[in-house]
Write an enzyme that holds these catalytic residues in place. Structure first.
Site, mmCIF file in Angstrom:
data_model
loop_
_atom_site.group_PDB
_atom_site.id
_atom_site.type_symbol
_atom_site.label_atom_id
_atom_site.label_comp_id
_atom_site.label_asym_id
_atom_site.label_seq_id
_atom_site.Cartn_x
_atom_site.Cartn_y
_atom_site.Cartn_z
ATOM 1 N N CYS A 1 0.811 -1.209 0.000
ATOM 2 C CA CYS A 1 0.000 0.000 0.000
ATOM 3 C C CYS A 1 0.851 1.267 0.000
ATOM 4 C CB CYS A 1 -0.861 0.077 1.262
ATOM 5 S SG CYS A 1 -2.045 -1.241 1.392
ATOM 6 N N GLY B 1 0.668 0.249 -4.926
ATOM 7 C CA GLY B 1 -0.602 -0.470 -4.910
ATOM 8 C C GLY B 1 -1.464 -0.042 -6.076
ATOM 9 N N ASN C 1 -0.476 1.117 5.862
ATOM 10 C CA ASN C 1 0.461 0.356 5.027
ATOM 11 C C ASN C 1 1.168 -0.632 5.935
ATOM 12 O OD1 ASN C 1 3.663 1.150 3.444
ATOM 13 N ND2 ASN C 1 2.332 -0.583 3.132
ATOM 14 N N GLY C 2 1.099 -1.905 5.592
ATOM 15 C CA GLY C 2 1.758 -2.932 6.400
ATOM 16 C C GLY C 2 0.861 -4.132 6.560
ATOM 17 N N TYR D 1 14.043 -2.539 -4.109
ATOM 18 C CA TYR D 1 13.096 -2.716 -5.202
ATOM 19 C C TYR D 1 11.796 -1.912 -5.091
ATOM 20 C CZ TYR D 1 9.392 -5.216 -7.756
ATOM 21 O OH TYR D 1 8.306 -5.521 -8.525
#
Ligand code: SF4
Length: 493
Positions: free
Chosen positions: A17, A44, A119-120, A266
């Site tokens: 996310c 996302g 996010n997570g 990345y």
């Protein structure tokens, strides 16, 4: 190892996310958030949403499946009037891919509404769901993010103020969580104690105007001309209030920092800043380290676009082998793109990457990629390079072998799908059809960051998970005994 011909999943770890928030009375906060989310689109691509607070107590929300540019248009943004916006891009790791799971999550409490973007990934979501059983019938999604919002609501309704409620809810969560939370009392930003997922903040205009922006990455500040002020630190909670030029910063817990190192290799954009520099510089350095660790005689170095390019430039600089553009990428292949059939693939359809025979024919080629997960894409890529006339193909990977799955918000597949967990280096080389294969060492990866080397999560390379999971969570993805993990971990040089 045979790949499933019907398997259309991307052969890369998938980011979970992107989160974003703007507190700027008098500014078009929904439009600014739209641009911020647009810059975080790589984090996302399944759904997007923006919630806007108008005069504190009224919230307008728009969220839907699709890319940011598909979910919002000018009409929608004009209806999202207010002074505080919370936004979210989602790729599902917990909960399925449905609009009910899109964020932000908006809930009403005793003190007014709250809008949360996460996010997570929580590793104790099942436990938390049981603890919140009395409100379980009100849960509308299958996400762990909604559980955090309900835990905040429960704490507020139980008598706590916003700050106390958010701290209390955070202390019930285990796992990775970077959060932005809009309330009638302003904006809160918070990271879990290890700071596994990134989160930064900055301001627009003069500091005295106190117009604040919080973003998963600094590229989200750059796109709207905001000034970078710093990271939300691991275990920190920051409270931004309209008109207050000094946000209130404090710790809600103290743990050792463990930033996901895959963000650096990345996931995050190369123009985002980590540890005082852009990730582009880090990625060039890991390419240099890779050249020093795994030299090979060759005529040209190419990178797999986009994330392999800086490391390829670094490899070229350190080895003296010329860098070239050997692969051209179609940048417009989204997740909803209709994939070709296996027969079409066999007939030579190449949707994403096309090699340049003029550059590659008759050459000994070093090709740099950032990671190998299942190996399905790498194998096709090697064949395409040979078809374009490459005499030799030497694959170099700018990270160590991925042998363990992620539980902290990245979709890296179950362990049995990870090629380096099952095959030795020699077996992977032969499966991919390369003349040689080598990975960057873990030491090289961490040292190139030029930061405290213990401050990273490296679990998908070494299995050292910084946050404990119960057996049910572990066994959902970790299915190989340590002794069964392939020797590629040890033999990757
Ligand atoms: S397990 Fe891997 S992908 Fe997950 S947080 Fe740790 S380093 Fe990142």
């Amino acid at each position: 190892m045979h790949s499933d011909p019907t398997d259309q999943r991307p052969d890369k770890p998938e980011e979970a996310c992107g989160i974003y928030a703007v507190l700027a009375p008098g500014e078009p906060v929904a439009n600014l958030t739209y641009f911020g989310l647009y810059s975080l689109q790589h984090r996302g691509q399944e759904s997007a949403g923006i919630a806007v607070f108008d005069a504190g107590h009224k919230v307008r929300l728009h969220k839907d499946m699709g890319l940011v540019s598909q979910v919002f248009d000018q009409d929608v943004l004009e209806r999202l009037v207010g002074d505080l916006a919370v936004g979210h891009n989602r790729y599902s790791t917990t909960g399925s891919s449905k609009v009910c799971n899109a964020q932000p999550v908006v809930l009403m409490t005793r003190l007014g509404p709250c809008a949360l973007a996460h996010n997570g990934n929580l590793v104790n979501a099942a436990e938390l769901r049981l603890e919140l059983a009395d409100i379980a019938s009100e849960l509308t999604s299958t996400t762990d993010s909604e559980l955090i919002a309900f835990a905040i609501q429960q704490a507020v309704n139980g008598g706590r103020d916003w700050d106390g409620a958010i701290r209390h809810a955070a202390s019930r969560c285990r796992g990775a969580f970077s959060l932005v939370i809009g309330t009638p009392q302003g904006l809160f930003a918070l990271r879990d104690g290890h700071g596994i997922r990134p989160l930064v903040f900055g301001h627009i205009g003069d500091l005295a105007d106190a117009q604040w922006v919080v973003s998963s990455e600094s590229c989200g500040l750059d796109i709207i001309g905001a000034v970078f002020d710093g990271d939300v630190e691991p275990g920190e909670i920051i409270h931004f209030r309209a008109g207050d030029p000094l946000p209130e910063r404090s710790s809600w817990c103290v743990e050792e920092a463990k930033l996901c190192i895959f963000e650096m290799i990345y996931f995050a954009r190369p123009d985002s800043r980590f540890f005082g520099e852009s990730l582009y510089s880090y990625r060039v350095r890991i390419g240099e380290a890779l050249a020093r660790e795994t030299p090979v005689a060759a005529d040209i170095v190419i990178g797999v676009p986009d994330s392999g390019i800086p490391a390829a430039i670094g490899y070229s600089q350190a080895s003296g082998i010329p860098f070239g553009d050997g692969l051209i990428k179609n940048r417009y292949v989204g997740r909803t793109f209709i994939q070709p059939t296996q027969a079409m693939r066999e007939a030579g359809i190449r949707v994403k990457l096309n090699p340049l025979p003029d550059v590659l024919a008759g050459k000994r080629v070093v090709v740099i990629d950032d990671s190998i997960v299942r190996g399905t894409t790498s194998r096709k890529l090697v064949q395409a390079l040979r078809d374009a006339g490459a005499l030799e193909v030497h694959m170099r990977i700018s990270s160590p072998p991925v042998t363990h799955p992620c539980f902290y918000g990245i979709d890296t597949d179950t362990q049995d799908q990870l090629i380096a967990a099952r095959l030795s280096l020699a077996e992977i080389s032969s499966h991919l059809g390369v003349d040689s294969l080598a990975y960057l060492s873990q030491q090289g990866m961490v040292e190139a960051a030029q930061a405290n080397s213990s401050h990273f999560c490296t679990a998908c390379f070494d299995g050292s998970y910084p946050i404990e999971m119960d057996e049910q969570v572990r066994s959902s993805k970790l299915m190989l005994e340590p002794s069964g993990i392939a020797a590629s971990v040890l033999l990757h040089r």
